[in-house]
Design a protein around this motif. Structure first.
Motif, mmCIF file in Angstrom:
data_model
loop_
_atom_site.group_PDB
_atom_site.id
_atom_site.type_symbol
_atom_site.label_atom_id
_atom_site.label_comp_id
_atom_site.label_asym_id
_atom_site.label_seq_id
_atom_site.Cartn_x
_atom_site.Cartn_y
_atom_site.Cartn_z
ATOM 1 N N HIS A 48 0.843 -1.206 0.000
ATOM 2 C CA HIS A 48 0.000 0.000 0.000
ATOM 3 C C HIS A 48 0.879 1.258 0.000
ATOM 4 N N TYR A 49 1.968 1.191 0.762
ATOM 5 C CA TYR A 49 2.908 2.322 0.758
ATOM 6 C C TYR A 49 3.380 2.592 -0.671
ATOM 7 N N LEU A 50 3.799 1.533 -1.369
ATOM 8 C CA LEU A 50 4.309 1.713 -2.736
ATOM 9 C C LEU A 50 3.218 2.250 -3.665
ATOM 10 N N SER A 51 2.006 1.781 -3.473
ATOM 11 C CA SER A 51 0.952 2.248 -4.381
ATOM 12 C C SER A 51 0.598 3.716 -4.086
ATOM 13 N N PHE A 52 0.608 4.124 -2.816
ATOM 14 C CA PHE A 52 0.384 5.544 -2.482
ATOM 15 C C PHE A 52 1.546 6.394 -3.002
ATOM 16 N N TYR A 53 2.746 5.813 -2.908
ATOM 17 C CA TYR A 53 3.961 6.491 -3.372
ATOM 18 C C TYR A 53 3.824 6.849 -4.854
ATOM 19 N N THR A 54 3.435 5.859 -5.639
ATOM 20 C CA THR A 54 3.254 6.091 -7.077
ATOM 21 C C THR A 54 2.152 7.121 -7.307
ATOM 22 N N GLU A 55 1.092 7.021 -6.524
ATOM 23 C CA GLU A 55 -0.020 7.967 -6.681
ATOM 24 C C GLU A 55 0.448 9.408 -6.440
ATOM 25 N N ILE A 56 1.247 9.605 -5.404
ATOM 26 C CA ILE A 56 1.727 10.957 -5.104
ATOM 27 C C ILE A 56 2.732 11.416 -6.166
ATOM 28 N N GLN A 57 3.592 10.477 -6.561
ATOM 29 C CA GLN A 57 4.618 10.798 -7.549
ATOM 30 C C GLN A 57 4.023 11.221 -8.886
ATOM 31 N N THR A 58 2.928 10.621 -9.241
ATOM 32 C CA THR A 58 2.380 10.871 -10.569
ATOM 33 C C THR A 58 1.211 11.848 -10.564
ATOM 34 N N ARG A 59 0.938 12.440 -9.404
ATOM 35 C CA ARG A 59 -0.217 13.347 -9.379
ATOM 36 C C ARG A 59 0.085 14.591 -10.211
ATOM 37 N N LYS A 60 -0.963 15.122 -10.733
ATOM 38 C CA LYS A 60 -0.798 16.321 -11.560
ATOM 39 C C LYS A 60 -0.460 17.489 -10.649
ATOM 40 N N PRO A 61 0.404 18.395 -11.129
ATOM 41 C CA PRO A 61 0.682 19.576 -10.313
ATOM 42 C C PRO A 61 -0.629 20.320 -10.047
ATOM 43 N N ARG A 62 -0.714 20.919 -8.871
ATOM 44 C CA ARG A 62 -1.988 21.528 -8.511
ATOM 45 C C ARG A 62 -2.170 22.923 -9.107
ATOM 46 N N TYR A 63 -1.054 23.541 -9.511
ATOM 47 C CA TYR A 63 -1.253 24.856 -10.141
ATOM 48 C C TYR A 63 -0.376 24.977 -11.379
#
Ligand code: GDP
Ligand code: ZN
Length: 291
Positions: free
Chosen positions: A276-291
């Motif tokens: 789960h840590y790794l999957s959250f890690y990827t999620e944060i890493q690949t999130r679109k910039p917020r601005y």
């Protein structure tokens, strides 16, 4: 000047509890000018204008705050999961845990609907209970249909919010803790009470010498507010091992000689937690910039 704590916000008024008294207060105009919004849970000072009424003049620095429900200075969040209907999901539980840990709120885990499950599922849930207890979390297996007096000690002397996905029994739990609340549950179709007439009303209600938000929290479950570097710190069993990783700033991912990965291999950290840590890690890493 008198000190107190806002326990309710309704129609532009803040209800401030000071000792045993409650004062109906407004915020000073300066708050509006500075766009400061007093929040339920805030520690404030206020001037009494009339008996039982006053004006809030200062707000103490907050320890933390939530957007939904809008509450400040929360001590703990009860994450309610259900054993069934909906199925127990460790992935979703971990998502809640990370979000709560990141806000410096102490999580507690309750698992509901233990009254309607098979023996096999019961064993399965008990295994998860052991895993999460080994991490250091408190885990209670409950039924909101039964006596809940044994939960009192969790609530005393704390400000708590209840979080969890839809259908797990949050309204049922709040009703069981405080029967006078009369919150709608799925049995009494919640949707009827929703819509444009819903007032922005938040209240901290007294439950066993503590305060509990009457509106369940954490509607948004994204990690937009969480930085990659702080993710591992939201997993206590990783947080406590990071000093032993070879590299400072180890992300416990591709790095060699990582104490966390070693603990996973040795079975000291549950492999699903690390996944789960790794999957959250990827999620944060690949999130679109917020601005
Ligand atoms: P919420 O969406 O999290 O507020 O969930 P509700 O409180 O509305 O509960 C959803 C459904 O689950 C309702 O039909 C409840 O009666 C039922 N429910 C909640 N807790 C329990 C429990 O511990 N045992 C059983 N058997 N049903 C429960
Ligand atoms: Zn590491």
């Amino acid at each position: 000047m008198t000190k107190g704590r806002i326990i309710k916000a309704l129609s532009g008024f803040y209800y401030v509890k000071s000792g045993v008294d409650i004062y109906q207060c407004r915020g000073r105009g300066v708050f509006r000018k500075k766009k400061i919004n007093p929040l339920v849970g805030d520690f404030v000072t206020f001037d009494i204008s009339n008996p039982g009424e006053g004006y809030i003049s200062t707000i103490e620095t907050r320890k933390n705050e939530l957007i939904r429900p809008p509450i400040a200075n929360i001590d703990q969040a009860v994450i309610l999961s259900s054993a069934t209907m909906p199925d127990f999901s460790p992935l979703l539980l971990d998502r809640f845990l990370v979000l709560i840990e990141s806000k410096d709120i102490e999580p507690i885990i309750f698992i509901s609907k233990m009254d309607v499950i098979s023996e096999d599922l019961n064993k399965n849930i008990e295994k998860y209970q052991q895993d999460y207890k080994a991490i250091g979390y408190q885990v209670e297996l409950i039924s909101t249909k039964k006596e809940l007096n044994h939960l009192d000690s969790y609530f005393s002397d704390h400000v708590s919010v209840i979080a969890g996905q839809s259908g797990v029994g949050k309204s049922s739990l709040l009703n069981a803790l405080k029967p006078s609340l009369l919150l709608k549950t799925d049995d009494i179709s919640k949707s009827l009470g929703r819509g444009k007439h819903t007032t922005r009303h938040v209240e901290l209600i007294e439950v066993s010498n503590g305060l509990v938000a009457d509106t369940p929290g954490f509607s948004s479950l994204d990690f937009n507010e969480i930085e990659l570097e702080e993710l591992a710190d939201c997993f206590p069993e990783m947080r406590e091992r990071k000093e032993n990783c070879k590299f400072r700033g180890c992300m416990h991912n591709k790095e060699p000689k990582c104490a966390v990965k070693q603990a996973v291999e040795e079975g000291e950290i549950a492999s699903y937690r690390y996944e789960h840590y790794l999957s959250f890690y990827t999620e944060i890493q690949t999130r679109k910039p917020r601005y």
